[in-house]
Design a protein around this motif. Structure first.
Motif, PDB file in Angstrom:
ATOM      1  N   ALA A 110       1.823   6.511  -7.400  1.00 25.53           N
ATOM      2  CA  ALA A 110       0.797   7.413  -7.934  1.00 25.53           C
ATOM      3  C   ALA A 110       1.370   8.772  -8.315  1.00 25.53           C
TER       4      ALA A 110
ATOM      5  N   ALA B  24       0.833  -1.208   0.000  1.00 25.99           N
ATOM      6  CA  ALA B  24       0.000   0.000   0.000  1.00 25.99           C
ATOM      7  C   ALA B  24       0.866   1.256   0.000  1.00 25.99           C
ATOM      8  N   ALA B  25       1.935   1.249   0.790  1.00 23.67           N
ATOM      9  CA  ALA B  25       2.822   2.415   0.831  1.00 23.67           C
ATOM     10  C   ALA B  25       3.512   2.624  -0.512  1.00 23.67           C
TER      11      ALA B  25
ATOM     12  N   GLU C 142       2.369   1.678  -3.472  1.00 18.98           N
ATOM     13  CA  GLU C 142       1.400   2.118  -4.477  1.00 18.98           C
ATOM     14  C   GLU C 142       1.101   3.604  -4.341  1.00 18.98           C
ATOM     15  N   GLU C 143       1.093   4.088  -3.117  1.00 16.51           N
ATOM     16  CA  GLU C 143       0.877   5.527  -2.897  1.00 16.51           C
ATOM     17  C   GLU C 143       2.013   6.341  -3.510  1.00 16.51           C
TER      18      GLU C 143
END
Length: 821
Positions: free
Chosen positions: A159, A152-153, A155-156
């Motif tokens: 972005a 998740a980190a 993917e952030e």
């Protein structure tokens, strides 16, 4: 750049880029040549950082080519040469190589060293890459929560960049996390999206193939996983990935019931992993090899305990499987003390982890209890293990996934059946894991234009391909397009999510509902059939014949009925009669004397659903029907008839011309009639939705290779099971007068796939169809007589009984009633 006479520094970059491209697309020999050229130019440039950067890329390429020790030594030189942010990037690449090799602790250590430097320098791309790698390593050692947080980190961070390939990798990683959490539909959805992104970018995706195969395996689609892995083996030239694909193929072959092929792949994989000095991977290949040998009946392996300890030391999630296998082997040798040690250790997994791991833990506990004679613990462990698998399977929207995923629970169900003392217990446990995929309707969004487009295209292409074959000019391009659309439709269905429905059999309710009728559950236990007769307020049990004998006699009877129907020779009648007597004795044994005088419903195991029940001597003169399970029969009995009308459909190409349809139209008066070009798939589906009674005279094609694409031929092409699953409410009663519309394919543990399996969960209470190809012309008067009975208020089974009295045996015995109405 190379055409512009660059400096050694810039030329080194150019050759390194070429080498990276060639490495990732599997051209390892060429890649190494260009990367060595890049290294020499880096040395000439006088830049230690440039040299370190190239050495790191060269080291990874050497490892992927199978030269592990040389690659790791090259990595050591790279780490020694680099400084600052370059050193951190080199550490990331060594961490990657260590992950490939299976040195997970070393990989995590390098990630921990690299991340602070990369973050301090504000290097977003390489920070995200390092987080992604660390998450991947966490998954490999079973730390799913840490992996999810790192993914998740990362993917952030992605972005905020224009790194399209890495963003596609992030989507792939979502699939990886979902897979490890046991969410196969979500995993397939993410992996399919990642595949689409990789394809649009033109970038390689060999790891995606490996991960997709793992997901297919977890969902019970072993044959599909095996086919994909074997196809990918010929595509990518990286020695590391080729060995990993071999390992996946070996796992898939074990699950697909081909232990010889599994042993072949696992042996090659283990040899290659040993040569590549990849101890983690070698241990896993050895585990699959032991599984394959165990499946062939070889229980002599003595290294299973050591392998289990090795995998536990490596923090492998498959250590539970290794302990379970070691326990099985000890039981096979009669060494209860050793079995207790291994199975007790494996049973600890029943409280945590993904569903399949917890189920393995409950299986270990059940096996140990069975070996020590503790019946209470056996039944409790089986119940808890099946509960875990139930919740897992029912999150799958596709009936095919739910069906295939029952395989893991088969052993738990068998252990419980062995421990069952009373007829009631045997009935409950056999029904507990029988046709459970039919417990809930398939899940589908209300409007799905993408799937609708693909189904329409599949129908159009199929119609054109059939016309071309009929004209003697087959079109291979049409066949290829049909297969492509079939893959798309199936992939779409597999991505759907379902919901859990805890529906258990209440035996007292069953007996009350039956009254004086009889329901006979035919239960296979350890190769022998048992007839469990329910009715008259009692549940009783009788032993019958061997499963293999019953299956053989059923196929012989079906074959004889086909000859009787299409050759018209009375010589076949005594052959059919003799075969029916043998089959009846094998199926029912002494229970034949306890069937009463009224209607009988048979609940056979999956592989015996194709029996022509009306041909059996004791059932010919009575109303006889079948049901996939006792629960399915109870549900069908409770369904109230809707207010919908009667639908009559006549498809193209019938020998009889569907002659019963005009006659039935006159009898029913206000029926909706679709024929003579109006019987298109869309029109038929619209008319069927919520109807009270539907009669379809159309050619049917049963697909043994892919039952969900079994179809009825409409004016615009095939109407498949996937189409039928889109109905909001299936017809209350459905009559299929031609071909083999009633055939169901056994799959999973004791599950069924086919048209009837799609209709029953959607609300069809009674289905009449043939289980043997029938003579179209002979079926016309039989169908008219059948509908006479239905209009008089009879059930499908009763109407079939009365229609048989005036029909030729080949036709009357070939039709079965499925359901309860």
């Amino acid at each position: 750049m190379l055409d512009s006479r660059p400096t050694p520094h810039d030329a080194s970059i150019a050759y390194q880029v070429i080498g990276i491209w060639e490495r990732d697309f599997g051209e390892l020999a060429t890649a190494l040549r260009h990367l060595r050229r890049a290294r020499d130019l880096a040395v000439r440039s006088g830049s230690p950082d440039r040299e370190a950067d190239v050495l790191a890329t060269l080291g990874a390429a050497l490892v992927h080519s199978g030269r592990t020790r040389q690659g790791l030594r090259t990595m050591e030189r790279a780490v020694a040469r680099g400084e600052g942010v370059t050193a951190a990037r080199v550490l990331f690449r060594r961490a990657y190589v260590r992950w490939v090799v299976g040195d997970h602790e070393g990989s995590l250590s390098d990630c921990r060293r690299a991340l602070p430097v990369l973050r301090k320098e504000g290097d977003v791309i390489w920070t995200a890459r390092t987080l992604t790698l660390r998450a991947t390593v966490h998954l490999a050692v079973g730390a799913a929560d840490r992996a999810a947080a790192d993914f998740a980190a990362a993917e952030e961070l992605w972005a905020a960049t224009d790194q399209d390939h890495d963003k596609a990798k992030a989507v792939e990683n979502r699939g990886l996390v979902a897979s490890r959490a046991g969410d196969a539909p979500a995993a397939l959805r993410h992996l399919d999206e990642a595949a689409r992104l990789y394809e649009s970018l033109g970038t390689p995706a060999v790891m995606l193939t490996i991960q997709r195969c793992e997901v297919l395996l977890s969902a019970g689609l072993a044959r599909e996983a095996l086919d994909e892995a074997r196809a990918a083996l010929t595509v990518n030239g990286q020695a590391t990935r080729a060995a990993e694909l071999r390992l996946v193929a070996a796992r898939a072959a074990v699950a697909a019931g081909d232990p010889a092929l599994a042993a072949e792949h696992a042996t090659v994989a283990a040899r290659v992993f040993a040569r590549q000095h990849r101890a983690w991977w070698h241990a896993h290949a050895r585990l699959v090899l032991l599984h394959a040998r165990y499946a062939t009946g070889d229980h002599t392996a003595r290294d299973a305990p050591a392998l289990a300890a090795r995998l536990a030391g490596l923090r492998s999630p498959e250590a539970v499987q290794a302990r379970l296998l070691a326990g099985r082997l000890a039981l096979a040798r009669g060494d209860l003390a050793a079995a207790r040690v291994h199975l007790t250790s494996a049973a600890e997994a029943r409280r945590r982890g993904p569903a399949h791991v917890r189920a393995d833990g409950w299986t270990a506990l059940a096996l140990l209890a069975a070996a020590t004679g503790d019946r209470r613990v056996v039944l409790n462990a089986c119940r808890r293990g099946l509960d875990v698998l139930d919740e897992h399977r029912m999150t799958m929207g596709a009936a095919e996934l739910r069906v295939r995923a029952t395989v893991q629970g088969a052993e738990l169900a068998t252990l419980a059946q062995r421990a069952a003392r009373s007829a009631r217990d045997l009935l409950r446990w056999s029904d507990r894991w029988r046709a459970t995929a039919l417990a809930v309707p398939p899940a589908r969004p209300p409007a799905d234009p993408e799937l609708a487009r693909d189904l329409t295209a599949f129908r159009e292409v199929g119609s054109r391909a059939e016309a071309a074959r009929a004209a003697g000019a087959p079109q291979p391009a049409l066949d290829r397009e049909q297969r492509r659309l079939e893959r798309r439709i199936r992939a779409h269905a597999l991505r759907l999510r379902g919901h859990f429905d805890d529906d258990r059999l209440d035996v007292d309710t069953l007996l009350t509902t039956l009254g004086d009728e009889r329901l006979v559950a035919i239960v296979p236990v350890d190769g022998l059939l048992h007839a469990v007769v329910c009715g008259g307020g009692k549940v009783r049990r009788w032993p019958a014949g061997p499963v293999a004998d019953a299956a053989l006699e059923a196929e012989r009877l079906r074959s004889a009925l086909r000859r009787l129907a299409h050759r018209g020779s009375a010589d076949w009648l005594p052959i059919v009669a003799a075969g029916a007597r043998r089959l009846e004795a094998c199926l029912f044994g002494a229970a034949l004397g306890h069937l009463g005088d009224g209607p009988v419903t048979v609940v056979p195991p999956g592989r015996l659903h194709g029996v022509p029940w009306a041909a059996l001597p004791s059932l010919r003169e009575r109303a006889v029907g079948t049901s996939p399970s006792a629960r399915a029969w109870l549900r069908a009995r409770r369904i109230a008839p809707p207010d919908g009308g009667v639908v009559l459909v006549r498809g193209p190409g019938l020998v009889s011309g569907g002659a019963e349809v005009p006659a039935l139209a006159r009898d029913y008066g206000s029926a909706t009639v679709l024929a003579d070009g109006a019987a298109t798939a869309g029109a038929v589906l619209a008319a069927l939705d919520g109807s009270r009674l539907a009669h379809i005279a159309a050619h049917g094609v049963f697909r043994d290779d892919s039952p969900m694409f079994s179809a009825l031929r409409m004016d615009d092409g095939p109407l498949t099971v996937h189409d039928v699953e889109g109905l909001r409410a299936a017809p209350y009663r459905m009559i299929l007068s031609s071909c083999e519309g009633g055939r169901l394919a056994p799959a999973g543990a004791d599950e069924l796939l086919g048209l009837a399996a799609a209709l029953l969960p959607l609300g069809t209470a009674g289905l009449v169809a043939s289980v043997v190809p029938v003579n179209d012309e002979a079926a016309v008067p039989f169908m008219v007589a059948l509908h006479d009975g239905l209009r008089a208020g009879l059930t499908c089974a009763q109407a079939l009984r009365d229609a048989r009295t005036s029909a030729d045996p080949a036709t009357g015995w070939s039709f079965s009633a499925i359901g309860a109405s």
